[in-house]
Design a protein around this motif. Sequence first.
Motif, PDB file in Angstrom:
ATOM      1  N   LEU A 111      -7.963  -4.884  19.899  1.00 24.24           N
ATOM      2  CA  LEU A 111      -8.018  -3.556  19.788  1.00 24.24           C
ATOM      3  C   LEU A 111      -8.448  -2.992  18.329  1.00 24.24           C
ATOM      4  O   LEU A 111      -9.168  -2.184  18.031  1.00 24.24           O
ATOM      5  N   LEU A 112      -7.817  -3.682  17.472  1.00 24.14           N
ATOM      6  CA  LEU A 112      -7.936  -3.528  15.984  1.00 24.14           C
ATOM      7  C   LEU A 112      -9.432  -3.825  15.472  1.00 24.14           C
ATOM      8  O   LEU A 112     -10.085  -3.141  14.512  1.00 24.14           O
ATOM      9  N   GLU A 113     -10.001  -4.854  16.014  1.00 25.20           N
ATOM     10  CA  GLU A 113     -11.502  -5.094  15.884  1.00 25.20           C
ATOM     11  C   GLU A 113     -12.465  -4.045  16.483  1.00 25.20           C
ATOM     12  O   GLU A 113     -13.294  -3.994  16.183  1.00 25.20           O
ATOM     13  N   GLU A 114     -11.814  -3.725  17.681  1.00 22.47           N
ATOM     14  CA  GLU A 114     -12.883  -2.754  18.387  1.00 22.47           C
ATOM     15  C   GLU A 114     -12.745  -1.378  18.129  1.00 22.47           C
ATOM     16  O   GLU A 114     -13.769  -0.582  18.243  1.00 22.47           O
ATOM     17  N   GLN A 115     -11.650  -0.726  17.880  1.00 17.85           N
ATOM     18  CA  GLN A 115     -11.295   0.626  17.593  1.00 17.85           C
ATOM     19  C   GLN A 115     -11.916   1.211  16.067  1.00 17.85           C
ATOM     20  O   GLN A 115     -11.902   0.382  15.222  1.00 17.85           O
ATOM     21  N   GLN A 116     -12.114   2.385  16.124  1.00 16.54           N
ATOM     22  CA  GLN A 116     -12.503   2.977  14.718  1.00 16.54           C
ATOM     23  C   GLN A 116     -11.118   3.670  14.124  1.00 16.54           C
ATOM     24  O   GLN A 116     -10.414   4.137  14.780  1.00 16.54           O
TER      25      GLN A 116
ATOM     26  N   VAL B  69      -3.975 -15.486  12.708  1.00 13.46           N
ATOM     27  CA  VAL B  69      -3.707 -15.209  11.218  1.00 13.46           C
ATOM     28  C   VAL B  69      -5.036 -14.785  10.508  1.00 13.46           C
ATOM     29  O   VAL B  69      -5.168 -14.130   9.641  1.00 13.46           O
ATOM     30  N   ASP B  70      -6.143 -15.808  10.958  1.00 13.43           N
ATOM     31  CA  ASP B  70      -7.521 -15.580  10.220  1.00 13.43           C
ATOM     32  C   ASP B  70      -7.903 -14.374  10.664  1.00 13.43           C
ATOM     33  O   ASP B  70      -8.559 -13.641   9.685  1.00 13.43           O
ATOM     34  N   ALA B  71      -7.876 -13.853  11.863  1.00 14.03           N
ATOM     35  CA  ALA B  71      -8.577 -12.645  12.291  1.00 14.03           C
ATOM     36  C   ALA B  71      -7.932 -11.425  11.546  1.00 14.03           C
ATOM     37  O   ALA B  71      -8.406 -10.490  11.236  1.00 14.03           O
ATOM     38  N   ILE B  72      -6.491 -11.693  11.475  1.00 14.69           N
ATOM     39  CA  ILE B  72      -5.581 -10.440  10.882  1.00 14.69           C
ATOM     40  C   ILE B  72      -6.295 -10.458   9.422  1.00 14.69           C
ATOM     41  O   ILE B  72      -6.415  -9.295   8.705  1.00 14.69           O
ATOM     42  N   ALA B  73      -6.124 -11.587   8.553  1.00 15.27           N
ATOM     43  CA  ALA B  73      -6.459 -11.638   7.181  1.00 15.27           C
ATOM     44  C   ALA B  73      -7.999 -11.095   7.012  1.00 15.27           C
ATOM     45  O   ALA B  73      -8.223 -10.039   6.208  1.00 15.27           O
ATOM     46  N   ASP B  74      -8.822 -11.080   8.018  1.00 14.34           N
ATOM     47  CA  ASP B  74     -10.413 -10.619   7.995  1.00 14.34           C
ATOM     48  C   ASP B  74     -10.264  -9.036   8.201  1.00 14.34           C
ATOM     49  O   ASP B  74     -10.917  -8.309   7.409  1.00 14.34           O
ATOM     50  N   LEU B  75      -9.405  -8.800   8.949  1.00 15.76           N
ATOM     51  CA  LEU B  75      -9.271  -7.180   9.220  1.00 15.76           C
ATOM     52  C   LEU B  75      -8.534  -6.354   7.917  1.00 15.76           C
ATOM     53  O   LEU B  75      -8.894  -5.145   7.587  1.00 15.76           O
ATOM     54  N   VAL B  76      -7.578  -7.340   7.438  1.00 14.51           N
ATOM     55  CA  VAL B  76      -7.284  -6.658   6.138  1.00 14.51           C
ATOM     56  C   VAL B  76      -8.212  -6.362   4.787  1.00 14.51           C
ATOM     57  O   VAL B  76      -8.500  -5.507   4.156  1.00 14.51           O
ATOM     58  N   ALA B  77      -8.948  -7.438   4.781  1.00 16.65           N
ATOM     59  CA  ALA B  77      -9.942  -7.552   3.876  1.00 16.65           C
ATOM     60  C   ALA B  77     -11.187  -6.657   4.050  1.00 16.65           C
ATOM     61  O   ALA B  77     -11.648  -5.871   3.181  1.00 16.65           O
ATOM     62  N   ARG B  78     -11.686  -6.539   5.418  1.00 17.47           N
ATOM     63  CA  ARG B  78     -12.843  -5.808   5.421  1.00 17.47           C
ATOM     64  C   ARG B  78     -12.575  -4.114   6.070  1.00 17.47           C
ATOM     65  O   ARG B  78     -13.368  -3.474   5.605  1.00 17.47           O
TER      66      ARG B  78
ATOM     67  N   GLY C 142      -9.218  -2.841   5.815  1.00 18.49           N
ATOM     68  CA  GLY C 142      -8.235  -1.944   5.206  1.00 18.49           C
ATOM     69  C   GLY C 142      -6.789  -1.882   5.947  1.00 18.49           C
ATOM     70  O   GLY C 142      -6.115  -0.825   5.953  1.00 18.49           O
ATOM     71  N   LEU C 143      -6.870  -2.791   7.029  1.00 13.72           N
ATOM     72  CA  LEU C 143      -5.514  -3.016   7.724  1.00 13.72           C
ATOM     73  C   LEU C 143      -4.364  -3.233   6.906  1.00 13.72           C
ATOM     74  O   LEU C 143      -4.399  -4.118   6.091  1.00 13.72           O
TER      75      LEU C 143
END
Length: 476
Positions: free
Chosen positions: A363-368, A389-398, A400-401
């Motif tokens: 959901l975090l990857e899809e939603q605005q 873990v890697d997907a979460i780190a990517d969301l944090v970096a790209r 602002g999660l």
Amino acid sequence: MTTLAARTTAPAPAAPVTPVLRTRTRSHKKAWNVGATVFIWLSSLFVVALWVWGGGVTAVLGFNGETLTTLGRLTGLVASNLLLYQVLLMARIPFFERGFGRDEITRMHRFVGFWSFWLIMAHIVLLVLGYAATAAINPFVQLWQFVWDYPGMLLATVATLCIIMVVVTSIRRARRRIRYESWHLLHLYAYLGVGLALPHQLWTGADFLSSPAATFYWWALWAAAAASVIVFRFGMPLLSSLRHDIRVASVTADGARGVTVQMTGRRLDRLNAQAGQFFVWRFLDGPGWTRGHPFSLASAPTAAGLSISARYAGDGTRRLASMRPGTKVMIEGPYGHMTGEVRGGTKLLMIGAGAGVAPLVSLLEEQQYAPGDATLIARDSVADDALRVDAIADLVARRGLRHVPLVGSRSTRNSPWISVSHNEWRGAHLIQYLAPDLGEYDVYVCGPIPWMKHVTRDLKRAGVEPERIHSEAFTV
């Protein structure tokens, strides 16, 4: 008080997200819910009407053996209706899926199942006592005559034993002692029980054939139940799997006790799957492929690929680690309403435990959302067990999660859904601290059912409106 640090980095600038009202989607879902609910109530009332038309009320007022008999007829009619709804509810018919949602259907299935069981028991006892009182014979003699002398009653006896076995193994304490694969196989005997009950209803049940309306109703309901199983549990999943030719592309370790499976196929966008939803998956890799397992999408679905992440919890999940690329996959779905369509606010608070983090990541990857407007609380007993873990780190970096890991054994004080390292926190206070402007948030919760109950309780204590709390359960 323990300081909570959310992992963030400075993301690339992003335009603020404009609030999106989904009134039409919610109205559409409510219409489906009303339609499904009205259908169930009207059919149930029709069954009671059949009993009334058959002289049920007059017979009850006699206060004799016929009173017990007519009450036995009524409990039998209602139990039969509920048994058939058991089949219809779990046949994954779009009408009920859209009206109630998978978690509500699962709760209804369990509730209806136990009620139908007790009504069947009452039906047997009342009829035996009623017939025995009328004939002035011993009830055990009457029971023996029922079984051996009445048409279809031997099959009905076997049907009752099948249903008893399913109910006993579905009691939570008993189910915890049984492997999921074994329980699932035993649970299928409910279909056999329902099928074997039909002959005695048609041969000895006067209420089933008392009028053209009654005859039409029962045959139509039986035909609908059988057709639903054939079409929605077998036919449509088979056609969808063949059309999209889904195959395993890769299998990789995900945490110390998990695995991520990437799949490819043809025109997967036509599945109309959304992040947060789940499929029932069957991997054609050898013995045991017939048992389906519900796994949520672990990343936002695309036209070319789907992925799932699972924690090792039994033979079915452990088999995933040994699958080879190219393995064919059969699917049922997509199912579930824990999607972006239910959002009403501009911010997101995701609270997940164990494998429940996977659909939240999708959901975090899809939603605005704007940088800093999405927070993920991830609960794990051991840090090495964390998934995605890697997907979460990517969301944090790209994007602002804000990522808040809660690691360790469960809290021993007020809120068992948080870790013992934060014993001094109350769950509601923790939520308010991490999301002080709760009125702007939608909250998605995914994890074990008892854990989600604790989270939901604290969310309501924190002031989150119930319609802003979104969750889904997959177990029966």
